[in-house]
Design a protein around this motif. Structure first.
Motif, PDB file in Angstrom:
ATOM      1  N   PRO A   1       0.902  -1.204   0.062  1.00  0.00           N
ATOM      2  CA  PRO A   1      -0.002  -0.078  -0.162  1.00  0.00           C
ATOM      3  C   PRO A   1       0.754   1.209   0.143  1.00  0.00           C
ATOM      4  O   PRO A   1       0.457   2.310  -0.479  1.00  0.00           O
ATOM      5  CB  PRO A   1      -0.757   0.008   1.229  1.00  0.00           C
ATOM      6  CG  PRO A   1      -0.930  -1.485   1.749  1.00  0.00           C
ATOM      7  CD  PRO A   1       0.452  -2.107   1.206  1.00  0.00           C
TER       8      PRO A   1
ATOM      9  N   THR B   1     -11.832  10.167   1.562  1.00  0.00           N
ATOM     10  CA  THR B   1     -10.972   9.314   0.926  1.00  0.00           C
ATOM     11  C   THR B   1      -9.581   9.400   1.460  1.00  0.00           C
ATOM     12  O   THR B   1      -8.856   8.410   1.647  1.00  0.00           O
ATOM     13  CB  THR B   1     -10.845   9.151  -0.520  1.00  0.00           C
ATOM     14  OG1 THR B   1     -12.208   8.756  -1.022  1.00  0.00           O
ATOM     15  CG2 THR B   1      -9.776   8.392  -1.283  1.00  0.00           C
TER      16      THR B   1
ATOM     17  N   GLN C   1      -8.947   8.122   4.808  1.00  0.00           N
ATOM     18  CA  GLN C   1      -8.595   6.664   4.426  1.00  0.00           C
ATOM     19  C   GLN C   1      -7.112   6.312   4.028  1.00  0.00           C
ATOM     20  O   GLN C   1      -6.496   5.602   4.658  1.00  0.00           O
ATOM     21  CB  GLN C   1      -9.390   5.933   3.746  1.00  0.00           C
ATOM     22  CG  GLN C   1     -11.181   5.751   4.314  1.00  0.00           C
ATOM     23  CD  GLN C   1     -11.100   4.632   5.273  1.00  0.00           C
ATOM     24  OE1 GLN C   1     -10.386   4.413   6.032  1.00  0.00           O
ATOM     25  NE2 GLN C   1     -12.475   4.301   5.746  1.00  0.00           N
ATOM     26  N   THR C   2      -6.825   6.974   3.222  1.00  0.00           N
ATOM     27  CA  THR C   2      -5.338   6.734   2.469  1.00  0.00           C
ATOM     28  C   THR C   2      -4.290   7.479   3.413  1.00  0.00           C
ATOM     29  O   THR C   2      -3.256   6.672   3.344  1.00  0.00           O
ATOM     30  CB  THR C   2      -5.445   7.120   0.766  1.00  0.00           C
ATOM     31  OG1 THR C   2      -5.695   8.633   1.045  1.00  0.00           O
ATOM     32  CG2 THR C   2      -6.342   6.584   0.358  1.00  0.00           C
TER      33      THR C   2
ATOM     34  N   ARG D   1      -5.009   3.649   6.028  1.00  0.00           N
ATOM     35  CA  ARG D   1      -3.690   3.697   5.326  1.00  0.00           C
ATOM     36  C   ARG D   1      -3.889   2.527   4.139  1.00  0.00           C
ATOM     37  O   ARG D   1      -2.927   2.023   3.961  1.00  0.00           O
ATOM     38  CB  ARG D   1      -2.645   3.815   6.127  1.00  0.00           C
ATOM     39  CG  ARG D   1      -1.951   4.998   6.842  1.00  0.00           C
ATOM     40  CD  ARG D   1      -2.933   5.169   8.156  1.00  0.00           C
ATOM     41  NE  ARG D   1      -2.189   6.360   8.892  1.00  0.00           N
ATOM     42  CZ  ARG D   1      -2.941   6.782  10.158  1.00  0.00           C
ATOM     43  NH1 ARG D   1      -3.945   6.149  10.589  1.00  0.00           N
ATOM     44  NH2 ARG D   1      -2.225   7.467  10.696  1.00  0.00           N
TER      45      ARG D   1
ATOM     46  N   PRO E   1      -5.772   1.602   0.090  1.00  0.00           N
ATOM     47  CA  PRO E   1      -6.532   2.250  -0.952  1.00  0.00           C
ATOM     48  C   PRO E   1      -8.192   2.205  -0.915  1.00  0.00           C
ATOM     49  O   PRO E   1      -8.530   1.496  -1.683  1.00  0.00           O
ATOM     50  CB  PRO E   1      -5.917   1.687  -2.219  1.00  0.00           C
ATOM     51  CG  PRO E   1      -5.468   0.306  -1.652  1.00  0.00           C
ATOM     52  CD  PRO E   1      -5.292   0.511  -0.381  1.00  0.00           C
TER      53      PRO E   1
ATOM     54  N   ARG F   1      -1.972   3.071  -1.813  1.00  0.00           N
ATOM     55  CA  ARG F   1      -2.934   4.179  -1.539  1.00  0.00           C
ATOM     56  C   ARG F   1      -2.414   5.382  -2.028  1.00  0.00           C
ATOM     57  O   ARG F   1      -3.313   6.470  -2.129  1.00  0.00           O
ATOM     58  CB  ARG F   1      -2.711   4.065   0.015  1.00  0.00           C
ATOM     59  CG  ARG F   1      -1.525   4.558   0.713  1.00  0.00           C
ATOM     60  CD  ARG F   1      -1.513   4.217   2.217  1.00  0.00           C
ATOM     61  NE  ARG F   1      -0.206   4.418   2.894  1.00  0.00           N
ATOM     62  CZ  ARG F   1       0.112   5.162   3.884  1.00  0.00           C
ATOM     63  NH1 ARG F   1      -0.691   6.247   4.022  1.00  0.00           N
ATOM     64  NH2 ARG F   1       1.360   5.493   4.248  1.00  0.00           N
TER      65      ARG F   1
ATOM     66  N   THR G   1      -4.895   8.280  -3.467  1.00  0.00           N
ATOM     67  CA  THR G   1      -4.942   9.614  -2.798  1.00  0.00           C
ATOM     68  C   THR G   1      -4.914  10.521  -4.306  1.00  0.00           C
ATOM     69  O   THR G   1      -5.590  11.796  -4.034  1.00  0.00           O
ATOM     70  CB  THR G   1      -3.420   9.926  -2.221  1.00  0.00           C
ATOM     71  OG1 THR G   1      -3.513   8.968  -0.995  1.00  0.00           O
ATOM     72  CG2 THR G   1      -3.333  11.268  -1.901  1.00  0.00           C
TER      73      THR G   1
END
Length: 471
Positions: free
Chosen positions: A15, A79, A82-83, A92, A94, A335, A339
């Motif tokens: 990730p 988002t 999360q990323t 952390r 995708p 990720r 992003t």
């Protein structure tokens, strides 16, 4: 489908690895394309139900453009939660966040025909529901036992069943056209049918991104056809600003017990859905199980993203399952890629002209798209139900939950003597069905004699051959 020019197999499963920027940007944008239509559709449906959407000729129509704009902006913000994450917030991973279909059947009864003033009640419910969702992150892993496939499959199926009527109404011309000669005209169904046919053609006869973004491409083709038929009005695009920042408390905040209870209960279901998406990403992209820290962080981000959305006039956010499938298809677990997609969403949300262009799509064209999308929600629910052991116990639970939930949704007048708060929640269909299924699944004994359902099932008592835990 991994590509050596993007990275080694080990890098693609990591990730924290970001491919070269020339590859990462289109990969990030394709994540946005895969979820774009689903992300803005709830705002269009809610505004239409409130009475200032497509075809309403309401002076508040620009408010729908604003909500579309915020749907993009805060999907991007959530988002990023999360990323990138911060502290305990964020998986952390995708994970692509977007506006949730699940809450629509709860929101429609709260705003139906009440105009823009009713949106404040939604925002109060979204704020509290989002904070409750984040709170669930403290012990979400311990709650999964209450939502087996029998319950989650039923809930997802009910969400789809609650929405399919909206798709047909849109394709026929929209609620304002009901009762007129225009409603259900050949012209309207030509536009809607074009979208459906193109979507199906791309989904089944193409591969890669064309197949993944079939609904979006179908809508674009339908839009071109509608434009050729003189059905597109671009007046709002010229009047829309080129840049605008989110407006705090744009619709205000109003706290209603019905809204708060409805959003909190659906947040529970949404939280478990997010757990499933996190697990799907780690399994499909990295070939491993999700860690407790990742699941907890994802739930925190899910809830916080929803709460912040409510402060600025956007609708609840959740993880988007179609993007989980896209990660499995591309083999890119980065990720950083997602992003980039989030930043693209935020950019779109800062340009009201983008929302104005979306609002210029004829409702019949949108109807063709949502017929496919909402039908797929039903199909997804049925797919989840395929994991259920259809013994007689589970058949009875499903039968009672579905009958009461769907029945109350179809005939809300049956509860006319109940207090308004309870009536709004009960006639959503989803909440009573979910609560009944959860309670019965927890309290009913595991075994039911084979003859116990024969007398009421007309000989169709089912013969599931799976096995229940503990059986």
């Amino acid at each position: 489908m991994s590509d050596a020019s993007i990275g080694t197999p080990e890098q693609l499963r990591d990730p924290n690895y970001t491919p070269p920027i020339a590859k990462a940007v289109p990969l990030g944008i394709q994540h946005v394309l895969a979820m774009f239509v689903s992300n803005v559709t709830p705002a269009i449906i809610v505004c239409g139900a409130a009475g200032f959407g497509f075809g309403s000729n309401s002076p508040d129509f620009p408010q729908m453009i604003y909500m579309i704009q915020m749907s993009m902006f805060f999907a991007g913000i959530a988002t990023l939660f999360q990323t990138i994450g911060f502290g305990p917030v964020g998986a952390r991973l995708p994970i692509v966040q977007g506006t949730s279909f699940a809450f629509i059947p709860i929101m429609i009864p709260l705003v139906a025909g009440k105009g823009v003033d009713a949106i404040a009640v939604l925002m109060g419910g979204i704020l509290v529901g989002g904070l409750f969702h984040a709170f669930l992150g403290l012990f979400i892993g311990k709650l999964r036992f209450a939502l087996p496939p029998l319950v989650t499959g039923l809930v997802v199926t009910m969400i789809g069943l609650a929405l399919v009527k909206v798709g047909i109404q849109y394709a026929a011309g929209g609620v304002p056209a009901i009762g007129t000669e225009e409603y259900g005209s050949l012209l309207n169904w030509t536009m809607a049918g074009t979208v459906i046919i193109v979507t199906l053609g791309l989904k089944f006869f193409t591969r890669g991104m064309l197949s993944v973004s079939a609904v979006l491409v179908g809508l674009l083709v339908g839009y071109v056809v509608a434009f050729a038929l003189g059905q597109v009005n671009l007046g709002n695009v010229g009047r829309a600003a080129s840049f605008a920042l989110p407006n705090p408390l744009h619709f205000g905040l109003e706290f209603s017990f019905a809204a708060i209870l409805g959003f909190c209960l659906m947040s529970f279901v949404s939280a478990v859905e997010t757990v499933g998406d996190v697990s799907g990403i780690t399994k499909g992209g990295a070939g491993r199980e999700a860690t407790d820290k990742e699941i907890q962080g994802a739930t925190f981000a899910d809830g916080l993203g929803t709460a912040v959305s409510g402060l600025f006039g956007a609708l609840p956010n959740t993880s988007f399952s179609q993007n989980v499938g896209l990660i499995a298809m591309t083999g890119v677990m980065s990720r950083g890629v997602v992003t980039i997609g989030a930043l693209f969403l935020i950019l779109c949300g800062l340009v009201p002209k983008v929302g104005a262009v979306i609002s210029s799509v004829p409702i019949e064209v949108l109807g063709g798209g949502v017929i496919v999308m909402f039908g797929m929600v039903v199909a997804a629910g049925i797919s989840m139900l395929s994991d259920v052991n259809w013994n007689r116990r589970n058949m009875v639970i499903f039968a009672i939950a579905l009958s009461l939930g769907l029945g109350l949704q179809l005939e809300p007048g049956a509860l006319q003597y109940l207090p308004q708060t309870i009536k709004v929640l009960a006639t959503s269909g989803i909440l009573p069905a979910a609560l009944i299924a959860i309670v019965l699944n927890l309290v009913l004994p595991q075994e039911l004699a084979s003859e116990s359902t024969e007398e009421v099932s007309g000989g169709m008592s089912g013969h599931g051959s799976g096995s229940m835990p503990g059986e």
